[in-house]
Design an enzyme around this catalytic site. Sequence first.
Site, PDB file in Angstrom:
ATOM      1  N   LYS A 187       0.864  -1.180   0.000  1.00  0.00           N
ATOM      2  CA  LYS A 187       0.000   0.000   0.000  1.00  0.00           C
ATOM      3  C   LYS A 187       0.903   1.234   0.000  1.00  0.00           C
ATOM      4  CE  LYS A 187      -3.949   1.929   2.615  1.00  0.00           C
ATOM      5  NZ  LYS A 187      -4.848   1.744   3.769  1.00  0.00           N
ATOM      6  N   SER A 207      -9.919   1.842   2.573  1.00  0.00           N
ATOM      7  CA  SER A 207      -9.030   2.667   1.800  1.00  0.00           C
ATOM      8  C   SER A 207      -7.952   1.892   1.059  1.00  0.00           C
ATOM      9  CB  SER A 207      -8.333   3.676   2.712  1.00  0.00           C
ATOM     10  OG  SER A 207      -7.497   3.014   3.637  1.00  0.00           O
ATOM     11  N   SER A 256     -10.276  -0.623   6.690  1.00  0.00           N
ATOM     12  CA  SER A 256      -9.651  -0.445   5.368  1.00  0.00           C
ATOM     13  C   SER A 256      -8.981  -1.676   4.783  1.00  0.00           C
ATOM     14  CB  SER A 256      -8.629   0.677   5.423  1.00  0.00           C
ATOM     15  OG  SER A 256      -9.289   1.897   5.318  1.00  0.00           O
TER      16      SER A 256
HETATM   17  N1  GLN Z   1     -13.467   3.979   6.198  1.00  0.00           N
HETATM   18  C1  GLN Z   1     -12.865   4.359   7.433  1.00  0.00           C
HETATM   19  C2  GLN Z   1     -12.516   5.831   7.397  1.00  0.00           C
HETATM   20  O1  GLN Z   1     -12.743   6.445   6.407  1.00  0.00           O
HETATM   21  C3  GLN Z   1     -11.670   3.510   7.732  1.00  0.00           C
HETATM   22  C4  GLN Z   1     -10.426   3.913   7.051  1.00  0.00           C
HETATM   23  C5  GLN Z   1      -9.248   3.047   7.388  1.00  0.00           C
HETATM   24  O2  GLN Z   1      -9.409   1.988   7.990  1.00  0.00           O
HETATM   25  N2  GLN Z   1      -8.066   3.534   7.072  1.00  0.00           N
HETATM   26  O3  GLN Z   1     -12.029   6.360   8.317  1.00  0.00           O
END
Ligand code: GLN
Length: 463
Positions: A78, A153, A177
């Site tokens: 990532k 994400s 994410s």
């Molecule tokens: N969807 C969640 C957010 O927008 C989790 C994001 C993540 O786990 N990095 O904060």
Amino acid sequence: MKLNELTIKEAREGLKSKKFSSVELTKACLEQIKKHNKDLNAFITVTEKEALDQAKSADELISSGQDLPLLGIPIALKDLFSTKGIKTTAGSKVLENYVPQYDATVVKKIKDAGAVIVGKTNLDAWAHGSSGENSDFGPTKNPWNKEYVPGGSSSGSAVSVASDMCLAATGTDTGGSIRLPASFNNVVGLKPTYGKVSRYGIIAMASSLDSIGHFTKTVEDSEIMLSVTGGKDIMDATTLEKKHEVKPLKKMKIGIVAQYSFMGIDKNLKTLLDNADKQLKKLGANTEYISLPNTQYATACYYIIQPSEVSSNLARYDGIRYGSARQNFGDEAKRRIMLGTYTLSAGYYDAYYKKAMQVRTLIKQDFNYAFKKVDAIITPVSPTPPWKLGEKINDPLKMYLSDIFTVTANLAGIPGLSVPIGFSNGLPVGMQILGPQFSEARLFQIGYAYEQATQWYKQKPKL
Ligand code: GLN
């Protein structure tokens, strides 16, 4: 079968018995990237030259009889993981030209285990998002249907594994994410216990919630990855070396959360979850209802604590110490910086941040109590299957609500494994298996038994 479609376990066997070389395996992945990345936008940076050099060295080590857990295996990272000499953007224009001077601990461990790094994957900028659409480098597409979101994400990581551009990919999970995009792509995603894997060198989102994990094609591969990445790191004082006992599945009790049946779960998804529950019973586990009464406050609690920490972590990107000018931040990052600054400011701290921290303790206690009765808990990953690109991007609240089943694990610091459970209108969905802190071995055991019985992982998107 093409080489890039292999699992880590299968590829290691093939490499050891000299059926093919790491250079051949790596070329197969790079070719797949070349063919499909234009459409899917899974990678921000492809490290072709470095990958081929690493593959050559891996082949030499294999010839000399070396045996390492990831020797010669193509892996993607990532683009939130610092990589020495390789651009690390966090999906944001603010870090568009940032080249780190060191490797994150996990990157170092993966390299030391012999892996070949094929590139850096796309993500919602700063890991803020659930759909993969917040990236400053364009949205990633779902390989099962390019009009749909792949989940975020860690969008590019999930897609790179699902579309066989690599054999495994790393991700981060602050509120879902890893688990959410894993479920939307028919791959396995692990969010380890907070403290199981070092955060050192990974661009921080919300430090008390960030967990470092990975995407794989199978549960067995997830276990291999964790054996490489996990463990104490002197550079991250929150890491621990800890083991958890495992007992046979036939003696296990698995909890189903009573409250979740009222939480607006999609109908098709509900049927698939019921089938998964039946399958686990067939495999010998007992399932029973348990209660997590404070879950209803989890999203609200998460969307106070997380932006608070985000506002503080992003303060260093001021165009002087790090990154380009602050106006390069996208709308979502700005929204979180403002929200977090507000909830931490004098007069509001007690009303919001402190209250949310108190609720966080109650959510943790719910789990402690539940795990006295059951060994693990199964839940949906997201309340719905993947949605269309653009459908929620202008309605942040709608987007945040898709995190309802995932954020609790981050608030409580417990591990969660997302495994495929079938398809709704041709789009994949998953279930999440949660366990007490450091119970990853137990999650793998349940996930493996379920996966082998159902074989969903063998289904591939038609690209
Ligand atoms: N969807 C969640 C957010 O927008 C989790 C994001 C993540 O786990 N990095 O904060």
